[in-house]
Design an enzyme around this catalytic site. Structure first.
Site, PDB file in Angstrom:
ATOM      1  N   HIS A   1       4.404   2.071  -8.057  1.00 58.43           N
ATOM      2  CA  HIS A   1       3.679   0.967  -8.020  1.00 58.43           C
ATOM      3  C   HIS A   1       2.512   1.143  -9.291  1.00 58.43           C
ATOM      4  O   HIS A   1       2.186   0.188  -9.912  1.00 58.43           O
ATOM      5  CB  HIS A   1       2.661   1.186  -6.765  1.00 58.43           C
ATOM      6  CG  HIS A   1       3.329   0.954  -5.509  1.00 58.43           C
ATOM      7  ND1 HIS A   1       3.574   1.917  -4.663  1.00 58.43           N
ATOM      8  CD2 HIS A   1       3.867  -0.017  -5.112  1.00 58.43           C
ATOM      9  CE1 HIS A   1       4.271   1.490  -3.738  1.00 58.43           C
ATOM     10  NE2 HIS A   1       4.374   0.020  -3.751  1.00 58.43           N
TER      11      HIS A   1
ATOM     12  N   GLN B   1       7.065 -10.066   7.471  1.00 60.07           N
ATOM     13  CA  GLN B   1       8.281  -9.749   7.048  1.00 60.07           C
ATOM     14  C   GLN B   1       8.939  -8.522   7.966  1.00 60.07           C
ATOM     15  O   GLN B   1       9.981  -7.790   7.452  1.00 60.07           O
ATOM     16  CB  GLN B   1       8.233  -9.355   5.482  1.00 60.07           C
ATOM     17  CG  GLN B   1       7.425  -8.130   5.310  1.00 60.07           C
ATOM     18  CD  GLN B   1       7.062  -7.924   3.868  1.00 60.07           C
ATOM     19  OE1 GLN B   1       6.300  -8.950   3.114  1.00 60.07           O
ATOM     20  NE2 GLN B   1       7.439  -7.061   2.802  1.00 60.07           N
TER      21      GLN B   1
ATOM     22  N   GLY C   1       0.966  -1.227   0.089  1.00 60.05           N
ATOM     23  CA  GLY C   1      -0.075  -0.029   0.010  1.00 60.05           C
ATOM     24  C   GLY C   1       0.870   1.126  -0.075  1.00 60.05           C
ATOM     25  O   GLY C   1       2.008   1.162  -0.195  1.00 60.05           O
TER      26      GLY C   1
ATOM     27  N   SER D   1       9.820   6.014  -3.391  1.00 59.38           N
ATOM     28  CA  SER D   1       9.489   5.040  -2.307  1.00 59.38           C
ATOM     29  C   SER D   1       8.561   5.559  -1.398  1.00 59.38           C
ATOM     30  O   SER D   1       8.362   6.794  -1.040  1.00 59.38           O
ATOM     31  CB  SER D   1      10.856   4.745  -1.585  1.00 59.38           C
ATOM     32  OG  SER D   1      10.557   4.115  -0.207  1.00 59.38           O
TER      33      SER D   1
ATOM     34  N   VAL E   1      11.626   3.326 -10.562  1.00 59.13           N
ATOM     35  CA  VAL E   1      10.949   4.740 -11.048  1.00 59.13           C
ATOM     36  C   VAL E   1      11.535   5.672 -10.465  1.00 59.13           C
ATOM     37  O   VAL E   1      11.640   5.485  -9.142  1.00 59.13           O
ATOM     38  CB  VAL E   1       9.332   4.494 -11.278  1.00 59.13           C
ATOM     39  CG1 VAL E   1       8.779   5.946 -11.480  1.00 59.13           C
ATOM     40  CG2 VAL E   1       8.901   3.431 -11.906  1.00 59.13           C
TER      41      VAL E   1
END
Length: 282
Positions: free
Chosen positions: A37, A61, A31, A185, A176
């Site tokens: 994304h 994780q 998300g 990020s 990207v």
């Protein structure tokens, strides 16, 4: 776009889609979606009849001292990004839905994890592989899309899919970047104004190293030392690592040849950023 919150409904939908011959492109995320994304979603849209996006912050994780609770979340924003980029199904399960009881089985990853981020995050890739095994079984994708920003993750996933004969094509997608070169990020929001101005030097250090390699430098240690010194000179960040490995095996190399990855992690006050380049050296 349909939002699905249960495993049972998502699995029912994807089983029917696959039975009718439809191809499914799957983009798994945690998300707080950004342009990186969106690029994955657009690629999935181009190559498949159906696009499934999952938004799930996977607790398996995150380590005990990591930023699970701090990880940014904004489902309204995620829904908008999903709609704008042609998502058919947004799978948005709760932790209780994905892990209704303590796991009796997890996936242990035994190679490609003891370097880079994996070295400092024991158990991280076991968490990634375990949730992906579940998500692949729930969404039944033809293709799954992953950003090369986390190139170690891509290497681990490619190995895991091959080892378990999972019938999905893994599609790595280039990093990207912002206009100034900083890799996009979800964690960039934690940079202070001053750090944000310094952060593009991470990518510049990699570009400088690439130029040196293309000019003929083949000694891995010389290249990684150059990168560390550049980052320490132009930023206040602390270099966690600047390492060079064969890719995707992530084996140590002394002399640079074949396909390699040069990867960095740099700690600023409230955030740790990663970046990398891969190149093939003849």
């Amino acid at each position: 776009m349909k939002i699905v919150t249960t495993v049972q409904e998502m699995q029912h939908i994807t089983k029917e889609l696959r039975a009718s011959g439809k191809s499914i492109g799957f983009v798994p995320t945690m998300g707080y979606l950004h342009e990186g994304h969106a690029t994955l979603l657009r690629k999935a849209r181009e190559e498949n009849e159906i696009v499934v996006l999952s938004v799930f912050v996977n607790p398996l994780q995150f380590g005990p001292n990591e930023d699970l609770d701090r990880y940014p979340r904004d489902i309204d924003r995620d829904e908008n990004v999903a709609k704008e980029n042609g998502v058919d199904y947004l799978f948005y399960p709760s932790v209780e839905e994905m892990y209704p009881a303590e796991q009796t089985t997890t996936v242990e990853v035994v190679k490609r994890t003891d370097v880079l981020c994996g070295k400092q995050r024991p158990g991280h890739f076991a968490g990634v592989a375990t949730v992906l095994m579940k998500l692949f079984n729930i969404t039944l994708p033809t293709r799954a899309y992953f950003g090369m920003k986390d190139a170690q993750q891509v290497a681990v996933i490619e190995g895991f899919v091959a080892d378990f004969n999972i019938p999905v094509i893994i599609v790595p997608v280039d990093i990207v970047r912002e206009e100034d070169g900083l890799a996009k990020s979800s964690r960039n929001v934690y940079l202070s104004q001053k750090e944000r101005k310094e952060a593009p030097h991470l990518y510049r250090s990699l570009c400088m190293a690439k130029e040196r390699i293309e000019a003929g430098e083949r000694n891995a240690e010389i290249i990684t030392t150059l990168v560390k010194e550049y980052i320490e000179t132009y930023t206040k960040g602390t270099v966690d690592y600047a390492d060079l490995y064969a890719y995707p095996s992530l084996q140590v190399v002394d002399q640079i040849e074949g396909r390699i990855i040069l990867a960095i992690a740099v700690k600023f006050e409230n955030v740790r950023l990663i970046d990398n380049i891969t190149l093939t050296v003849k």
